[in-house]
Design an enzyme around this catalytic site. Structure first.
Site, PDB file in Angstrom:
ATOM      1  N   SER A  39       0.762  -1.162  -0.071  1.00 59.80           N
ATOM      2  CA  SER A  39      -0.112   0.159  -0.199  1.00 59.80           C
ATOM      3  C   SER A  39       0.853   1.326   0.122  1.00 59.80           C
ATOM      4  O   SER A  39       1.912   1.472  -0.662  1.00 59.80           O
ATOM      5  CB  SER A  39      -0.804  -0.252   1.104  1.00 59.80           C
ATOM      6  OG  SER A  39      -2.027   0.620   1.067  1.00 59.80           O
ATOM      7  N   ASP A 160      -5.498  -3.940  -2.325  1.00 60.11           N
ATOM      8  CA  ASP A 160      -4.612  -3.652  -1.079  1.00 60.11           C
ATOM      9  C   ASP A 160      -3.828  -4.898  -0.807  1.00 60.11           C
ATOM     10  O   ASP A 160      -4.454  -5.616  -0.093  1.00 60.11           O
ATOM     11  CB  ASP A 160      -5.269  -2.698  -0.101  1.00 60.11           C
ATOM     12  CG  ASP A 160      -4.778  -2.586   1.050  1.00 60.11           C
ATOM     13  OD1 ASP A 160      -3.534  -2.370   1.113  1.00 60.11           O
ATOM     14  OD2 ASP A 160      -5.489  -2.328   2.210  1.00 60.11           O
TER      15      ASP A 160
END
Length: 291
Positions: A39, A160
């Site tokens: 991320s 993610d």
């Protein structure tokens, strides 16, 4: 055997703490030869690998109030709060160009973790094998559930990386790193709670049971990995850098004053810890200095 790895946690806007830490390392020309992140941590790490001083601050703080960066308008028009095209195309290629050549030619291995929506398992992409796809992978790893659309790559649907491997120390160890430096974006004592908006998540991703299962157990995975890191720290195998006080910046933050303060916090923490980090890493001469 590489020896020492650098692990970069995500955390959305809280990633500016990591940016401050990496800024100090770059100023001191200190490069750890293996970097893995998810991320926002992976995004910060990419500018570390490309040797672009101050770029993380410019991209993640100077542009934060731009309507195409983070806004309700993005959500209304594209169903994404963060403007992913603006971040990974407009900024990277026009407004604050990413140094692809230096990044690709860097000696350091760079690894980015993502989540496979079908299997609900983590997938890791190495720069040494997937250099041409790394920007797409960064975008996928930064695509938070409900906030950004999933990304297609290699016949996979990706989201993610922090969902399934928020603190990817196992992958670093698997890749040959006996010792690891870990940059966290929350203070010690933080305990992750279960995800909010369960009903909305279940509704939106009902066709992806593997992903739903991963999201539901995400807080347990995170807390277990964090405890493991603390135990390894006591053994001398892990060096943790994290905020020394509770972080006032939210996962989605537009307050530049707060962001600058957290960035400076990271920079100052790294400056204070630098002698200890060098002792930790130089046991096997694993730090690269580029003058």
């Amino acid at each position: 055997m590489i020896g020492v790895g650098l692990i970069l946690e995500g955390g959305g806007s809280r990633g500016v703490y990591t940016a401050g830490v990496l800024q100090y390392l770059m100023e001191e020309s200190i490069y750890i030869p293996y970097v893995i992140g998810v991320s926002s941590g992976a995004c910060m790490g990419s500018s570390y690998i490309s040797r672009q001083l101050n770029r993380n601050m410019r991209v993640n703080i100077d542009y934060v109030q731009h309507p195409d960066y983070l806004s309700v308008k993005n959500w209304i028009l594209k169903r994404q709060l963060f403007g992913m095209d603006f971040l990974f195309e407009k900024i990277m290629n026009e407004l604050d160009p990413f140094d692809y050549e230096t990044f690709n030619n860097a000696r350091e291995e760079f690894v980015v973790g993502v989540t496979d929506c079908i299997t609900g398992e983590p997938v890791f992409y190495h720069k040494s094998k997937h250099a041409a796809d790394m920007i797409t992978v960064l975008r996928a790893s930064s695509s938070l559930p409900l906030i950004a659309p999933a990304v297609q790559l290699d016949n996979r649907l990706l989201l993610d990386g922090g969902i399934t491997s928020p603190l990817p120390i196992e992958q670093s160890i698997k890749d040959g790193n006996r010792k690891n430096v870990v940059i966290l974006t929350k203070n010690r004592g933080y305990v992750r709670k279960s995800e909010p908006f369960h009903w909305l998540i279940r509704r939106k991703y009902q066709d992806y049971p593997g992903l739903l299962k991963a999201i539901e157990k995400r807080h347990h995975v995170y807390n277990e990995k964090l405890q493991y890191l603390y135990e390894e720290e006591k053994k001398g195998n892990v060096f943790i850098i994290c905020p020394t006080e509770k972080v006032a910046v939210g996962r989605i933050e537009k307050n530049k004053k707060k962001l600058i303060s957290l960035y400076q916090h990271g920079y100052n923490d790294m400056k204070r810890l630098a002698p200890h980090l060098k002792d930790f890493c130089l046991e096997g001469e694993h730090i690269q200095r580029v003058e």
